[in-house]
Design an enzyme around this catalytic site. Structure first.
Site, PDB file in Angstrom:
ATOM      1  CG  ASP A   1      37.070  43.226  37.325  1.00 54.59           C
ATOM      2  OD1 ASP A   1      37.478  42.745  38.400  1.00 54.59           O
ATOM      3  OD2 ASP A   1      37.783  43.954  36.606  1.00 54.59           O
TER       4      ASP A   1
ATOM      5  CG  ASP B   1      41.495  44.743  38.770  1.00 52.71           C
ATOM      6  OD1 ASP B   1      40.345  44.613  38.310  1.00 52.71           O
ATOM      7  OD2 ASP B   1      42.457  45.169  38.086  1.00 52.71           O
TER       8      ASP B   1
ATOM      9  CG  ASP C   1      41.456  41.522  36.723  1.00 51.97           C
ATOM     10  OD1 ASP C   1      40.368  42.124  36.834  1.00 51.97           O
ATOM     11  OD2 ASP C   1      42.544  42.123  36.576  1.00 51.97           O
TER      12      ASP C   1
ATOM     13  CB  SER D   1      40.246  43.620  33.305  1.00 55.15           C
ATOM     14  OG  SER D   1      39.669  44.290  34.389  1.00 55.15           O
TER      15      SER D   1
END
Length: 446
Positions: free
Chosen positions: A241, A245, A243, A102
C-alpha cells in the site's frame, strides 16, 4: 482516555481541512517535540513520508515545529513506514514521524509517531501530546533552535535491512515476481531489494506524481497486479500500500491471497522450525474463523485483538509472540521489525516458495476460509448509529442466529466516518442476509 485527534493509526484526514492542516502539523511538531525533550543530550527526530503532493507541505510544517522547540530533524524523503521505525532506532533518535495516510487516496494525509524504541506511541503518550496542543509551547532560545538535514543513503540502509531478513542460504534466481508499489513510499526500495536478491522483477506503481498514490493500484486495488501476473507468466505478485506496511499476494493464477493465509504460512513454517514464540498468532477480530481452526489443528492458539496493528503489537509484546497481523495484510514479524512491514513479510513468503519448490497457488492456500462478508456504511460524523436501539436489537438478533455457526463483528472505523459490518459462518446465504439487515438498520439510524 478519550483522544480528540489521534485515531487507531495516528492523526489522519483530508489535507487542508481540520485537523490535517499545515498549522496542525506545526503544532504537533511542537507538542511531540516538547514531550520527547528528555535529558540534556541533543535531541533528534527522524521524518519520512510517502509520495503525496501534500507531503512537502506537512513535512515543512513539522520541521518548523520540531526545530522551534530545540529538536534536530533528519529528513529521509519518501520511505516506507517500517523504514522510519527502523531508522528511528538505528539513528538513536528520540522520535520518529511518518507522514502518510497509508492506503487512503492522495487527498488525505496523516501523521504517525514512533517512540525512540521504534514502536508506535502508546495511548498515554498520544493523550499527553494532545494535552500539549491546548497550550502554547515553550520555544527554544535562539542559539538552541534545532537544525535540519537530509540524508541521502536512507534507501540503501533500508534495503540492506530488508535483505538481512531473507535466509542467507537462499536466492530468488529464476523467480519472476511482479511487485506493485502503489505509486507510494516503496517505489524504489521494494523492486531494488527483489532485484538484488536475484529475482526477475516486473514493477508496477513505481511512477508517483503526487496524485496517483493508491489510485487503481496497490494492495487495495489488486486488479492490475492480477492481470500482470497472468499476462507475464510470473510466479507470484506482491502488492504494497501507499506506505508499504501492508502486503497482499497474488498467486500465479491471478488469485488474491490475503493476510490470513500469509500469516498461516509464516506461523506454521516457524512452528516447523521451532522458532514460533508463545505458540500463538496474534490477529484481530476480523481474521477468518478458518484460520483459527487451521492453527488449532497444529497446536497453535489464535489471540484476537481489536482492529489496528498497534493493538496487535501490544498483545504480541504482552504475550511474547513473534508473529501478528491483520487480514488486510499488516503483518508484524517481531524478530525483525517493530511494526508491519509489507516488504519483509513478502520476503518470507518468497523464501517459503523457493524452499518448497511448489506453485504459489498450492503453497499459499493454507486453509479453506469460511464465507465472510464485510460491508461499510457511511454516516454523518456527528451521529452514533451503533447507539440506536433499533441497531442494537438487529445486532442481538443476528448474533442469536449465528450462535455456534459463525461470528459477527460490528465496529466503527478509526480513520473514516464508517460503520464496518462483518459476518462469517458456514452458511453464506445466512451471512449475506444478516449483514444486509444490519447495514439497513445502521443506514436508517445514521
Amino acid at each position: 482516555m478519550t483522544r480528540k485527534f489521534f485515531g487507531t493509526d495516528g492523526i489522519r484526514g483530508t489535507t487542508n481541512r481540520d485537523p490535517m492542516t499545515a498549522q496542525m502539523a506545526l503544532s504537533v511538531g511542537m507538542a511531540a517535540g516538547a514531550h520527547f525533550l528528555r535529558g540534556d543530550h541533543r535531541h533528534r527526530v527522524v521524518i519520512g513520508k510517502d509520495t503525496r503532493l501534500s507531503g512537502y507541505m506537512m513535512e515543512s510544517a513539522m520541521v518548523a515545529g520540531f526545530t522551534s522547540v530545540g529538536m534536530d530533524v533528519v529528513l529521509l524523503g519518501p520511505m516506507p513506514t517500517p523504514a522510519v521505525a527502523m531508522l528511528t532506532r538505528s539513528m538513536r533518535a528520540d522520535l520518529g514521524v511518518m507522514i502518510s495516510a497509508s492506503h487512503n487516496p492522495f487527498a488525505d494525509n496523516g501523521i504517525k509517531l514512533f517512540g525512540p524504541d521504534g514502536y508506535k506511541l502508546s495511548d498515554a503518550d498520544e493523550h499527553a501530546i494532545e494535552k500539549r496542543l491546548e497550550t502554547a509551547p515553550k520555544l527554544a532560545k535562539p542559539e538552541l533552535i534545532g537544525r535540519a538535514r537530509r540524508i541521502d543513503d536512507a534507501r540503501g540502509r533500508y534495503i540492506h535491512f530488508a535483505k538481512s531478513t531473507f535466509p542467507e542460504h537462499l536466492r530468488l534466481d529464476g523467480l519472476k515476481v511482479v511487485i506493485d508499489c502503489a505509486n507510494g513510499a516503496a517505489y524504489h526500495v521494494a523492486p531494488d531489494t527483489l532485484w538484488e536478491l536475484g529475482a526477475e522483477v516486473i514493477p508496477l506503481g513505481v511512477t508517483p506524481n503526487g496524485l496517483n498514490i493508491n489510485d487503481a493500484c496497490g494492495s487495495t486495488h489488486p486488479a492490475a497486479l492480477q492481470e500482470a501476473v497472468v499476462a507475464s507468466g510470473a510466479d507470484v505478485g506482491l502488492a504494497l500500500d501507499g506506505d508499504a506496511d501492508r502486503l497482499i499476494v497474488v498467486d500465479e493464477q491471478g488469485r488474491i491471497v490475503d493476510g490470513d493465509q500469509l500469516m498461516a504460512l509464516i506461523v506454521l513454517e516457524l512452528k516447523r522450525r521451532d522458532q514460533l514464540k508463545g505458540d500463538a498468532l496474534v490477529a484481530t477480530v476480523m481474521s477468518n474463523l478458518g484460520l483459527e481452526r487451521k492453527l488449532s489443528d497444529a497446536g497453535v492458539k489464535l489471540l484476537r485483538t481489536q482492529v489496528g496493528d498497534r493493538y496487535v503489537l501490544e498483545q504480541m509484546r504482552k504475550s511474547g509472540c513473534n508473529v501478528g497481523g491483520e487480514q488486510s495484510g499488516h503483518i508484524i514479524l517481531a524478530d525483525h521489525s517493530t511494526t508491519g512491514d509489507g516488504l519483509v513479510a513478502g520476503l518470507q513468503v518468497l523464501a517459503a516458495l523457493v524452499e518448497a519448490k511448489a506453485p504459489a497457488s498450492e503453497l499459499l492456500r493454507q486453509f479453506e476460509p469460511l464465507p465472510q462478508l464485510l460491508k461499510n456504511v457511511r454516516f454523518n460524523g456527528g451521529a452514533e448509529p451503533l447507539e440506536a436501539d433499533s441497531v442494537r436489537e438487529r445486532i442481538a438478533a443476528a448474533e442469536a442466529e449465528l450462535e455456534g455457526r459463525g461470528r459477527l463483528v460490528i465496529r466503527k472505523s478509526g480513520t473514516e466516518p464508517l460503520i464496518r459490518v462483518m459476518a462469517e459462518g458456514d452458511d453464506p446465504e445466512l451471512v449475506e442476509r444478516l449483514v444486509d439487515d444490519i447495514c439497513e438498520a445502521v443506514q436508517s439510524a445514521a
